[in-house]
Motif scaffolding. Structure first.
Motif, PDB file in Angstrom:
ATOM      1  N   ALA A   1       0.831  -1.206   0.000  1.00  0.00           N
ATOM      2  CA  ALA A   1       0.000   0.000   0.000  1.00  0.00           C
ATOM      3  C   ALA A   1       0.868   1.260   0.000  1.00  0.00           C
ATOM      4  CB  ALA A   1      -0.927  -0.018   1.213  1.00  0.00           C
ATOM      5  N   MET A   2       1.958   1.238   0.763  1.00  0.00           N
ATOM      6  CA  MET A   2       2.866   2.393   0.806  1.00  0.00           C
ATOM      7  C   MET A   2       3.507   2.634  -0.561  1.00  0.00           C
ATOM      8  SD  MET A   2       4.733   1.742   4.510  1.00  0.00           S
ATOM      9  CE  MET A   2       6.206   2.576   3.929  1.00  0.00           C
ATOM     10  N   PHE A   3       3.984   1.561  -1.190  1.00  0.00           N
ATOM     11  CA  PHE A   3       4.680   1.716  -2.472  1.00  0.00           C
ATOM     12  C   PHE A   3       3.692   2.150  -3.562  1.00  0.00           C
ATOM     13  CE2 PHE A   3       7.799  -1.741  -0.857  1.00  0.00           C
ATOM     14  CZ  PHE A   3       8.399  -0.812  -0.032  1.00  0.00           C
ATOM     15  N   GLU A   4       2.445   1.692  -3.444  1.00  0.00           N
ATOM     16  CA  GLU A   4       1.436   2.163  -4.398  1.00  0.00           C
ATOM     17  C   GLU A   4       1.211   3.665  -4.240  1.00  0.00           C
ATOM     18  OE1 GLU A   4      -2.126  -0.258  -4.153  1.00  0.00           O
ATOM     19  OE2 GLU A   4      -1.047  -1.903  -5.149  1.00  0.00           O
ATOM     20  N   ALA A   5       1.142   4.109  -3.011  1.00  0.00           N
ATOM     21  CA  ALA A   5       0.959   5.544  -2.758  1.00  0.00           C
ATOM     22  C   ALA A   5       2.135   6.333  -3.346  1.00  0.00           C
ATOM     23  CB  ALA A   5       0.829   5.810  -1.263  1.00  0.00           C
ATOM     24  N   LYS A   6       3.344   5.795  -3.141  1.00  0.00           N
ATOM     25  CA  LYS A   6       4.542   6.487  -3.653  1.00  0.00           C
ATOM     26  C   LYS A   6       4.552   6.497  -5.178  1.00  0.00           C
ATOM     27  CE  LYS A   6       8.528   4.722  -2.300  1.00  0.00           C
ATOM     28  NZ  LYS A   6       9.641   4.593  -1.348  1.00  0.00           N
ATOM     29  N   SER A   7       3.943   5.460  -5.785  1.00  0.00           N
ATOM     30  CA  SER A   7       3.971   5.327  -7.255  1.00  0.00           C
ATOM     31  C   SER A   7       2.966   6.229  -7.960  1.00  0.00           C
ATOM     32  CB  SER A   7       3.711   3.866  -7.643  1.00  0.00           C
ATOM     33  OG  SER A   7       4.649   3.027  -7.008  1.00  0.00           O
ATOM     34  N   ASP A   8       2.061   6.808  -7.189  1.00  0.00           N
ATOM     35  CA  ASP A   8       1.065   7.697  -7.799  1.00  0.00           C
ATOM     36  C   ASP A   8       1.675   9.084  -7.992  1.00  0.00           C
ATOM     37  OD1 ASP A   8      -1.035   9.123  -8.703  1.00  0.00           O
ATOM     38  OD2 ASP A   8      -2.184   9.066  -6.826  1.00  0.00           O
ATOM     39  N   VAL A   9       2.256   9.263  -9.162  1.00  0.00           N
ATOM     40  CA  VAL A   9       2.988  10.501  -9.420  1.00  0.00           C
ATOM     41  C   VAL A   9       2.210  11.424 -10.354  1.00  0.00           C
ATOM     42  CG1 VAL A   9       5.229   9.456  -8.990  1.00  0.00           C
ATOM     43  CG2 VAL A   9       4.272   9.408 -11.306  1.00  0.00           C
ATOM     44  N   SER A  10       0.943  11.095 -10.585  1.00  0.00           N
ATOM     45  CA  SER A  10       0.159  11.833 -11.587  1.00  0.00           C
ATOM     46  C   SER A  10       0.035  13.321 -11.259  1.00  0.00           C
ATOM     47  CB  SER A  10      -1.225  11.208 -11.718  1.00  0.00           C
ATOM     48  OG  SER A  10      -1.836  11.136 -10.440  1.00  0.00           O
ATOM     49  N   ALA A  11       0.042  13.646  -9.967  1.00  0.00           N
ATOM     50  CA  ALA A  11      -0.211  15.037  -9.591  1.00  0.00           C
ATOM     51  C   ALA A  11       1.013  15.939  -9.757  1.00  0.00           C
ATOM     52  CB  ALA A  11      -0.696  15.093  -8.150  1.00  0.00           C
ATOM     53  N   PHE A  12       2.161  15.342 -10.062  1.00  0.00           N
ATOM     54  CA  PHE A  12       3.395  16.134 -10.051  1.00  0.00           C
ATOM     55  C   PHE A  12       3.857  16.520 -11.453  1.00  0.00           C
ATOM     56  CE2 PHE A  12       3.471  13.525  -6.210  1.00  0.00           C
ATOM     57  CZ  PHE A  12       3.572  14.520  -5.250  1.00  0.00           C
ATOM     58  N   SER A  13       4.385  17.720 -11.553  1.00  0.00           N
ATOM     59  CA  SER A  13       4.975  18.168 -12.822  1.00  0.00           C
ATOM     60  C   SER A  13       6.303  17.449 -13.033  1.00  0.00           C
ATOM     61  CB  SER A  13       5.216  19.679 -12.775  1.00  0.00           C
ATOM     62  OG  SER A  13       6.275  19.963 -11.872  1.00  0.00           O
ATOM     63  N   ASP A  14       6.846  17.534 -14.225  1.00  0.00           N
ATOM     64  CA  ASP A  14       8.143  16.911 -14.502  1.00  0.00           C
ATOM     65  C   ASP A  14       9.227  17.464 -13.575  1.00  0.00           C
ATOM     66  OD1 ASP A  14       7.185  15.273 -16.593  1.00  0.00           O
ATOM     67  OD2 ASP A  14       7.243  16.978 -17.975  1.00  0.00           O
ATOM     68  N   ALA A  15       9.233  18.781 -13.423  1.00  0.00           N
ATOM     69  CA  ALA A  15      10.266  19.389 -12.571  1.00  0.00           C
ATOM     70  C   ALA A  15      10.111  18.907 -11.124  1.00  0.00           C
ATOM     71  CB  ALA A  15      10.157  20.912 -12.636  1.00  0.00           C
ATOM     72  N   GLU A  16       8.868  18.782 -10.669  1.00  0.00           N
ATOM     73  CA  GLU A  16       8.645  18.286  -9.300  1.00  0.00           C
ATOM     74  C   GLU A  16       9.146  16.847  -9.151  1.00  0.00           C
ATOM     75  OE1 GLU A  16       4.778  20.943  -7.832  1.00  0.00           O
ATOM     76  OE2 GLU A  16       4.453  19.162  -9.067  1.00  0.00           O
ATOM     77  N   LEU A  17       8.910  16.026 -10.145  1.00  0.00           N
ATOM     78  CA  LEU A  17       9.393  14.640 -10.091  1.00  0.00           C
ATOM     79  C   LEU A  17      10.915  14.589 -10.036  1.00  0.00           C
ATOM     80  CD1 LEU A  17       7.294  12.390 -12.492  1.00  0.00           C
ATOM     81  CD2 LEU A  17       7.206  12.584 -10.015  1.00  0.00           C
ATOM     82  N   LEU A  18      11.543  15.456 -10.805  1.00  0.00           N
ATOM     83  CA  LEU A  18      13.013  15.446 -10.856  1.00  0.00           C
ATOM     84  C   LEU A  18      13.626  15.894  -9.530  1.00  0.00           C
ATOM     85  CD1 LEU A  18      13.653  16.876 -14.453  1.00  0.00           C
ATOM     86  CD2 LEU A  18      13.899  14.506 -13.690  1.00  0.00           C
ATOM     87  N   ARG A  19      12.849  16.695  -8.788  1.00  0.00           N
ATOM     88  CA  ARG A  19      13.403  17.229  -7.526  1.00  0.00           C
ATOM     89  C   ARG A  19      12.886  16.485  -6.291  1.00  0.00           C
ATOM     90  NH1 ARG A  19      12.321  22.773  -9.830  1.00  0.00           N
ATOM     91  NH2 ARG A  19      14.347  23.623 -10.461  1.00  0.00           N
ATOM     92  N   MET A  20      11.997  15.516  -6.475  1.00  0.00           N
ATOM     93  CA  MET A  20      11.267  14.926  -5.348  1.00  0.00           C
ATOM     94  C   MET A  20      12.189  14.198  -4.367  1.00  0.00           C
ATOM     95  SD  MET A  20       7.918  12.563  -5.617  1.00  0.00           S
ATOM     96  CE  MET A  20       6.940  13.903  -6.264  1.00  0.00           C
TER      97      MET A  20
END
Lengths: 306, 306
Positions: free
Chosen positions: A183-202
């Motif tokens: 359940a934790m890893f699924e939550a972490k895998s939901d990256v739909s809400a983030f922009s590309d720049a946010e993903l790169l800096r997360m």
């Protein structure tokens, strides 16, 4: 005076859960009033963990006042802490990263750094018998921190002791570790809400390797396709992120937790050279799969050659 | 590979005895071959302690090789360690001083810093039940370290826990703490063999205070007269020592262990101003007595104003 307990910027589960656990211990066991804080929005996994264990989200702070009492956990790197951290009254440091130098304290304080996978494991040891008194949410937070940092024991940073402590907490709570981790890893895998720049800096740290400034970003996921489908726009975004952050290059490793491998995006010849020199692989397209690579700390950083 | 365990330059009793104790623990309990080393001649008290407990004098080393495994105890200050210390493979740090920054490690290691009076007290805690297995000389070294660093519990750095551990070791060994401390302090007070410059550098640390480089020297003694009889030549020597060491001024505090006071030499108007501003005293001659002042760490450094 209430002591603020916090981890690093861009808080993950360990930097969200460990401050809560330690603030409980200080307040309820040591009799030193303390409160957890966050240096930014928790990531999606950490937000899930807070909700799952019915824990209040700690206050997000952007700085510390001169002379303010603080406990630093899960980092000893001033670059990952508020500006002016050395003007605060640092009363303790609990961490599991290499000593980078730069933090200074006014007098001798409690510093505990151990080569374990997770800050919460160290706290479990420091708390001793008091762990038994911890409410369910505190034990749950610590359990979640260990599952997160060890990627459910798949990461090579995992030690026998992390496993032992995690199993003891799970048994005490009557919790199925596997189901919680999923359940934790699924939550972490939901990256739909983030922009590309946010993903790169997360989940990203800067390193100087052979004179080059590298921003080494890791995305741990059980659904790598969600990230890799955005490969083209992520690679385009790297140019701006590197420029804004004063780095020469962003390296993005998409870690597939379940298949225990990482995919490194290869936007240009520089990264191709780095990949081949560092990991002994042959790059033919705009990404390369690195079997067994799970840990920035243990596998990526020690291998990097420019 | 044998790990070298050492403390700071100009080794006192804690920086001589603690490495011996920890090397024993690593070798005999943890199964990690280790050997104590010294970064210079031990002072007269430390030499007495070695002889008293029939301990071999550790090898004096002047540097460390790149990649050599080392454990650092009783300091975390690169200025008190061999040049190039960050190129060594530092595997652990055990200390009771403020974090000054500057040490770096290649990966996460064991770091334990505690606000206790003595490194040996921390080691006693880390060793746990294994202390019982320690030979007499190892327990004796630890006992002597605590008596030395606490000035037999007179120093304000002393905590209840230091006292407890010291008493437990003394009871276990069947040793009269008072008699041992007296013999140790007498050994430390025998300064006849040292030149003025050697005395000024024997237990000395550099600090930057309001832009001035101060070499703050402390001589703990039960026979202050032996030192104060040399006042004129010590003050003359200060000029050369400051020049050679790149300091603006040497401050010499002669700590009278039994009367629990310090005498500060006042060779010039600069030191007069520092003394009056820092300790609220009035200076009329070339020295001033500061009642109750015993600890550089707790009382002198925090008070210093230029």
């Amino acid at each position: 005076m209430t002591t603020k307990v916090f981890g690093h910027k861009s808080p993950d589960t360990d930097s969200t859960g460990s401050p809560i656990a330690w603030a409980w211990y200080m307040t309820e066991v040591l009799g030193q009033p303390a409160r957890a804080a966050l240096l930014g929005e928790p990531n999606t996994e950490a937000a899930f963990v807070l909700k799952h264990w019915a824990l209040e989200k700690p206050e997000i702070i952007s700085g510390v006042a001169e002379g303010e009492k603080v406990v630093i956990v899960d980092t000893n790197n001033p670059a990952e802490l508020p500006e002016g951290i050395n003007k605060a009254d640092i009363t303790a440091i609990i961490d599991h990263h290499k000593l980078v130098g730069g933090l200074e304290t006014k007098g001798p304080i409690d510093i505990t750094i151990r080569p374990l996978a997770c800050t919460a494991t160290i706290m479990y040891d420091l708390m001793g018998d008091a762990v038994a008194k911890a409410p369910r949410g505190i034990k749950g937070a610590m359990l979640s921190c260990i599952l997160s940092d060890t990627l459910e024991f798949r990461s090579p940073t995992t030690t026998a002791h992390d496993k032992e402590v995690c199993a003891a907490l799970a048994a005490d709570l009557g919790v199925d570790m596997g189901a919680l981790a999923t359940a934790m890893f699924e939550a972490k895998s939901d990256v739909s809400a983030f922009s590309d720049a946010e993903l790169l800096r997360m989940d990203s740290k800067e390193y100087t390797v052979d004179g080059k400034e590298l921003r080494v970003s890791v995305l741990e996921t059980t659904a790598p396709k969600l990230v890799l489908d955005r490969k083209a726009s992520l690679m385009a975004s790297m140019v701006d992120v590197a420029k804004e952050d004063g780095a020469d290059q962003v390296l993005l490793f998409v870690v597939d937790i379940l298949n225990e491998e990482a995919t490194l995006l290869v936007p240009n010849d520089f990264v191709k050279t780095v990949a081949e020199a560092s990991f002994g692989c042959t790059v033919t397209g705009d990404s390369v799969v690195l079997p067994g690579i799970m840990s920035r700390k243990k596998q990526i950083i020690p291998a990097l050659k420019v």
